[in-house]
Design an enzyme around this catalytic site. Structure first.
Site, short mmCIF file in Angstrom:
data_model
loop_
_atom_site.label_atom_id
_atom_site.label_comp_id
_atom_site.label_asym_id
_atom_site.label_seq_id
_atom_site.Cartn_x
_atom_site.Cartn_y
_atom_site.Cartn_z
N ASP A 35 35.54 46.12 40.64
CA ASP A 35 36.89 46.57 40.35
C ASP A 35 37.05 48.04 40.71
OD1 ASP A 35 39.16 45.35 39.49
OD2 ASP A 35 38.50 45.11 37.43
N HIS A 43 45.76 37.97 42.63
CA HIS A 43 46.10 39.27 42.03
C HIS A 43 46.06 40.39 43.06
CE1 HIS A 43 46.46 42.29 38.86
NE2 HIS A 43 45.56 42.96 39.53
#
Length: 453
Positions: free
Chosen positions: A265, A361
């Site tokens: 991330d 996403h």
């Protein structure tokens, strides 16, 4: 999404400052002049906590997806004794804790002014808070001197600054309570409701907001207690949230962190080297207007986003990857390449379907799909034990910075709200929006240009 980095040694940090330009120099420096230590060892080095390179952070997107470091650190490992000695600057064009690289520990606290407290009391409080933040960020005791800690608790006497930052912001209600409604900016209008919101009003909003970050847990707690003590009689705690990121030295080499869902991330956060970075993140000058006090400041959207980890972990890895749009092993886009390879949003597989699904996403939150809307995401993860239903109460203390939340956070979140594949695994449980003034010049306290206007 964001960039990655690691804590550097003295020579490499100097090189990093040259690469990042003036803004990083304003917000961060390494103290290295020898003083009281033996054999020329600096006081900062003597006080520094043990640590190493590879401090990385994670940031979910507007709904909790991709994330990363706000600023890049040099790739060279740091000496073990330098983590505690690293110092962020209190004075500067911008407040610390915005472009400062992610810290290992953090506390977010909102306060409400007590009944009867107004502008005069707020001025005194901001003076006290600024003085405490300046001393602690320099590695000195709160309210103390070279001869002793004064009224300092002594919690962090053995540590150096450890990259401590203390950042202050004002909520919408602060302006009415201090008689400053004429200075209230339109960008502090309440955020719209989103379908994934299950907000707890008691853990949302607030007159004042304080963000504390450090690379040492005791240093962060020390600052938290000092801020709380100085608020006595003027403001009371409305809510507090505690978070963490990867600890310096936790990885053998610098790398992007993984979030609590196990995904790498941190690949696409705006970078300080970007031509439009300042325009996207910081409020421009507006001389002669009621909002000129905000020059050099920013807006922070704060969201407590719970991850439904039990549900997420039931998905096979290939399904998790399609929800995010990136490979779990290395963070590379499903369209191919490595972690930093740009996504090919038009690429189709042998079956004719898009390799990165329509509702992934990474696709929905990408600036390319949001008219260039972007924000600087700089969060902390959290774990508050088990919820009453027996599931982990864990997730993200999402913090994003932008010059205007209605051009940054809001349009991206609205799009995510309409069909993000990650949304069923997230729950937005608290929310706040705060105007964060620019940094204090020498001799100023934070917010002085507003409170004395």
């Amino acid at each position: 999404m964001g960039t990655t980095g690691n804590t550097t040694g003295k020579q490499n940090q100097k090189q990093g400052k040259q690469q990042l330009g003036g803004q990083e120099q304003e917000n961060r420096k390494q103290e290295s002049a020898p003083d009281s230590g033996p054999a020329g060892v600096s006081r900062r080095r003597l006080l520094g906590g043990v640590g190493a390179a590879g401090a990385t952070g994670l940031v979910l997107g507007a709904a909790g997806g991709a994330a990363g470091y706000a600023a890049t650190r040099s790739d060279a490992p740091t000496a073990l004794t330098t983590v505690g000695s690293t110092e962020a600057m209190f004075h500067g064009k911008h407040q610390p804790g915005i472009t400062t690289p992610l810290q290992a520990r953090g506390h977010l606290v909102a306060f409400d002014l007590v009944a009867g407290a107004g502008r005069k009391e707020a001025v005194a409080l901001m003076r006290r808070w600024s003085a405490v933040a300046r001393e602690l960020m320099a590695g000195r005791p709160a309210g103390g001197s070279a001869d002793g800690p004064g009224h300092d608790t002594g919690v962090a006497l053995d540590a150096g600054p450890s990259s401590l930052t203390v950042t202050f912001g004002f909520g919408r209600t602060f302006f009415a309570r201090t008689g400053l409604t004429s200075r209230l900016p339109a960008a502090l209008d309440p955020l719209p409701a989103f379908s994934s919101d299950q907000l707890d009003a008691k853990r949302s909003d607030g007159d004042l907001w304080v963000q504390i970050g450090a690379d040492d847990a005791l240093v962060a707690f020390h600052a938290l207690r000092a801020v709380q003590k100085e608020s006595a009689g003027t403001a009371r705690v409305r809510w507090q949230m505690n978070g963490f990121n990867r600890t310096p030295g936790a990885t053998a080499r610098p790398m992007t962190a993984r979030n609590l869902m196990g995904q790498i991330d941190g690949t696409g956060n705006p970078k300080q080297a970007d031509e439009d970075f300042e325009r996207r993140v910081f409020v421009p000058a507006s001389p002669g207007t009621p909002h000129e006090w905000l020059e050099g400041g920013s807006y922070a959207v704060v969201r407590r986003i719970r991850m439904l980890l039990d549900d997420w972990e039931k998905l096979p890895v290939d399904r998790q990857e399609r929800v995010i749009g990136r490979r779990k092993a290395d963070g590379a886009p499903l369209s191919g390449g490595g972690e930093t390879t740009p996504m090919d949003l038009d690429k189709a597989g042998p079956d004719g379907r898009l390799v990165i699904p329509d509702n992934a996403h990474a696709r929905i939150s990408s600036p390319e799909k949001n008219g260039g809307a972007a924000m600087l995401r700089r969060p902390f993860s959290y774990h508050d034990g088990m919820a009453e239903d027996g599931t982990p109460d864990a997730g993200l203390l999402f913090i994003c910075w932008q010059a205007d939340p209605f051009k940054g956070f809001v349009p991206v979140q609205r799009k995510l709200d309409r069909g993000d594949a990650l949304s069923p695994f997230l729950r937005h449980e608290a929310s706040g929006l705060f105007a964060v003034p620019g940094g204090a010049a020498e001799g100023e306290y934070v917010g002085q240009r507003l409170l004395e206007s």
